[in-house]
Design an enzyme around this catalytic site. Structure first.
Site, PDB file in Angstrom:
ATOM      1  N   HIS A  69       1.571   4.034  13.129  1.00 45.36           N
ATOM      2  CA  HIS A  69       1.672   3.387  11.822  1.00 45.36           C
ATOM      3  C   HIS A  69       0.308   3.509  11.128  1.00 45.36           C
ATOM      4  O   HIS A  69      -0.462   2.551  11.078  1.00 45.36           O
ATOM      5  CB  HIS A  69       2.084   1.922  11.998  1.00 45.36           C
ATOM      6  N   ASN A 127       5.794   5.787  11.198  1.00 48.71           N
ATOM      7  CA  ASN A 127       6.049   5.002   9.996  1.00 48.71           C
ATOM      8  C   ASN A 127       5.500   5.760   8.798  1.00 48.71           C
ATOM      9  O   ASN A 127       4.300   6.016   8.714  1.00 48.71           O
ATOM     10  CB  ASN A 127       5.356   3.641  10.090  1.00 48.71           C
ATOM     11  N   GLU A 128       6.388   6.152   7.898  1.00 54.30           N
ATOM     12  CA  GLU A 128       6.013   6.677   6.585  1.00 54.30           C
ATOM     13  C   GLU A 128       5.138   7.934   6.611  1.00 54.30           C
ATOM     14  O   GLU A 128       3.992   7.938   6.177  1.00 54.30           O
ATOM     15  CB  GLU A 128       5.322   5.592   5.750  1.00 54.30           C
ATOM     16  N   GLU A 184      11.586  -1.722   5.850  1.00 57.42           N
ATOM     17  CA  GLU A 184      10.636  -2.506   5.049  1.00 57.42           C
ATOM     18  C   GLU A 184      11.197  -2.681   3.649  1.00 57.42           C
ATOM     19  O   GLU A 184      11.722  -1.738   3.057  1.00 57.42           O
ATOM     20  CB  GLU A 184       9.261  -1.823   4.910  1.00 57.42           C
ATOM     21  N   SER A 231      -3.335  -5.704   3.452  1.00 58.01           N
ATOM     22  CA  SER A 231      -2.734  -4.521   2.842  1.00 58.01           C
ATOM     23  C   SER A 231      -3.774  -3.404   2.811  1.00 58.01           C
ATOM     24  O   SER A 231      -4.914  -3.625   2.421  1.00 58.01           O
ATOM     25  CB  SER A 231      -2.272  -4.889   1.434  1.00 58.01           C
ATOM     26  N   TRP A 232      -3.368  -2.188   3.234  1.00 57.09           N
ATOM     27  CA  TRP A 232      -4.301  -1.070   3.429  1.00 57.09           C
ATOM     28  C   TRP A 232      -5.269  -0.892   2.268  1.00 57.09           C
ATOM     29  O   TRP A 232      -6.475  -0.809   2.470  1.00 57.09           O
ATOM     30  CB  TRP A 232      -3.522   0.241   3.621  1.00 57.09           C
ATOM     31  N   LYS A 239      -2.915  -9.458  -1.665  1.00 57.68           N
ATOM     32  CA  LYS A 239      -1.515  -9.070  -1.862  1.00 57.68           C
ATOM     33  C   LYS A 239      -0.714  -9.538  -0.652  1.00 57.68           C
ATOM     34  O   LYS A 239      -0.785  -8.941   0.416  1.00 57.68           O
ATOM     35  CB  LYS A 239      -1.421  -7.546  -2.019  1.00 57.68           C
TER      36      LYS A 239
END
EC number: 3.2.1.85
Length: 468
Positions: free
Chosen positions: A116, A159-160, A375, A428-429, A435
């Protein structure tokens, strides 16, 4: 009319190792590229995040109390192999055994992701997935985990894959921070999809019990003017970059002629070429019918307009509404419909896009088997009042997305569960700690958890399967 979901539907919450665990150097964990990148480029780090490394029993107890019967967890590759390969870190292995045992004790099914966004630094600085050697390292890591963690019933390779290539080589907000290199974007997508395919084939050939799939972020792309063929083309090209290229690799085992025509056009305009080898397609083809499920991460849709200027992307990282910009040479630019509701981070709220994306997978990739929405949620600058958050906007967002999932099921799509991003507030990255997405509010100073109004609402939906 009130809508419902099936009795066996998973009502989950999602997390990710780097965004939740903290403890970035604890108990032998190796560094990841994000450690230094955040220090050098952002106003926050991944310490302490949500201290999930120590507080997972609290979060899983809350999950059980609030009807959450599934959790997405990712294994930090560098907790198992500090340099991505070679020597195993026994304390990392022990941690995940303890975590999975606690999940099962609390009747919360763990859906476990191997990667991830957190390739170990030693491999990331050596090219990450642009370096084909990383395919071998990932497959070896996957094999170790499949063997070691036999208590896991649901595995996800990545993931993604889309946002990794996008974040690292297009927008440049993920390490190594390269911008506008479309060839690297597609090469990263491709090599990661080959890694996925190899891991899935190995899992099936070895006869491990349980299921395996992949999680793709699939933001739906629409033409700004559906009657303008140039806008339609812009939406098609943007869809190839973010969705179709990786979906073709997952379920066709190759790239359709239409997909490759679009890729070749994009690279003609922007430069660069791809290294696609025969053995890659052998691997992709061997795995295309072996995926037990597809995870779809969906937050927003985009509208595309024809555009023939230079590439420019401005990322809205601080929630200053209207500050983002996205235009790609030879592809198009994003242009929101005038009345489109948006978050403070300029993400367009459009539940219909999730329905359209699910039905697109069903129509275009009939070998998909089943879908989990892995998600979906609303990032918000939550106001903490009276030891809770009155997050009616989040409830409304999730409700509308659950309703379109119910519609998709009624229309023949096999959707088996929903994981709200996120279980508790995490970092959050590229937006830090402001956020928030969680069902449970985290005071990042004290690490105390407080259920939000949405948690009580979600509990009722999970108990009754009725969306109201």
């Amino acid at each position: 009319m009130t809508k419902t979901l099936p009795k066996d539907f998973i009502f989950g919450g999602a997390t990710a190792a780097y965004q939740a665990e903290g403890a970035t150097h604890t108990d032998g964990k190796g560094p990841v590229a994000w450690d230094k990148y955040l220090e050098d480029n952002y106003w926050y780090t991944a310490e302490p995040a949500s201290d999930f490394y120590n507080r997972y029993p609290v979060d899983l107890k809350l999950s059980e109390e609030f009807g959450v019967n599934g959790i997405r967890i990712s294994i930090a590759w560098s907790r198992i192999f500090p340099t991505g390969k070679g020597e195993v870190n026994p304390k990392g292995v022990e941690y995940y055994h303890n975590l999975f045992a606690e999940c099962h004790k609390r009747h919360v099914e763990p859906f476990v992701t191997l990667h991830h966004f957190d390739t170990p630094e030693a491999l990331h600085s050596d090219g990450d997935f642009l370096n084909r050697e990383n395919i071998e390292h990932f497959v070896n890591y996957a094999e170790f985990c499949f063997k070691e963690f036999s208590e896991v019933n649901y595995w996800t390779t990545f993931n993604e894959i889309g946002p990794i290539g996008d974040g690292q080589y297009l927008v440049g907000k993920f390490p190594p921070g390269i911008q506008y290199d479309l060839a690297k974007v597609f090469q990263s997508h491709h090599n990661m999809m080959v890694s996925h395919a190899r891991a899935v084939k190995l899992f099936k050939d070895s006869g491990y019990s349980g299921e395996i799939g992949v999680v793709h972020a699939l933001p739906t792309k629409y033409p700004f003017d559906a009657n303008n063929p140039d806008d339609v083309r812009a939406a098609e090209l943007e869809d190839i970059i973010h969705n179709k290229f990786i979906l073709d690799a997952t379920y066709l085992g190759k790239y359709s002629d239409k997909t490759m025509e679009g890729v070749n056009h994009i690279l003609e305009v922007n430069g660069g070429e791809l290294d696609l080898r025969e053995e890659d397609f052998v691997a992709l083809d061997a795995a295309k019918d072996l995926n037990d499920f597809l995870g779809i991460n969906y937050y927003m849709s985009d509208w595309m307009q024809a555009f023939d200027g230079e590439t420019e992307i401005i990322h809205n990282g601080k929630g200053e509404k209207g500050s983002s910009k996205y235009q790609i040479k030879g592809v198009g630019r994003r242009k929101a419909p005038v009345d489109a509701p948006k978050t403070d981070w300029d993400w367009i709220i459009f539940p219909q896009g999730l329905y359209d994306q699910i039905m697109r997978v069903k129509a275009d990739y009939p070998n998909y088997k089943k879908i989990y929405i892995t998600e979906n949620g609303l990032g918000y600058k939550d106001e903490f009042v009276d030891k809770t958050v009155y997050d009616d906007g989040r409830i409304d967002y999730v409700k509308k997305h659950l309703e379109v999932i119910s519609d998709a099921i009624s229309d023949g799509a096999n959707v088996k569960g929903y994981f709200m991003w996120s279980l508790m507030d995490v970092f959050s990255w590229s937006n830090g700690y402001e956020k928030r997405y969680g069902l449970f509010y985290v005071d990042f100073e004290t690490q105390e958890r407080y259920p939000k109004k949405s948690a009580y609402w979600y509990k009722k939906v999970a108990e009754t399967q009725v969306i109201e």
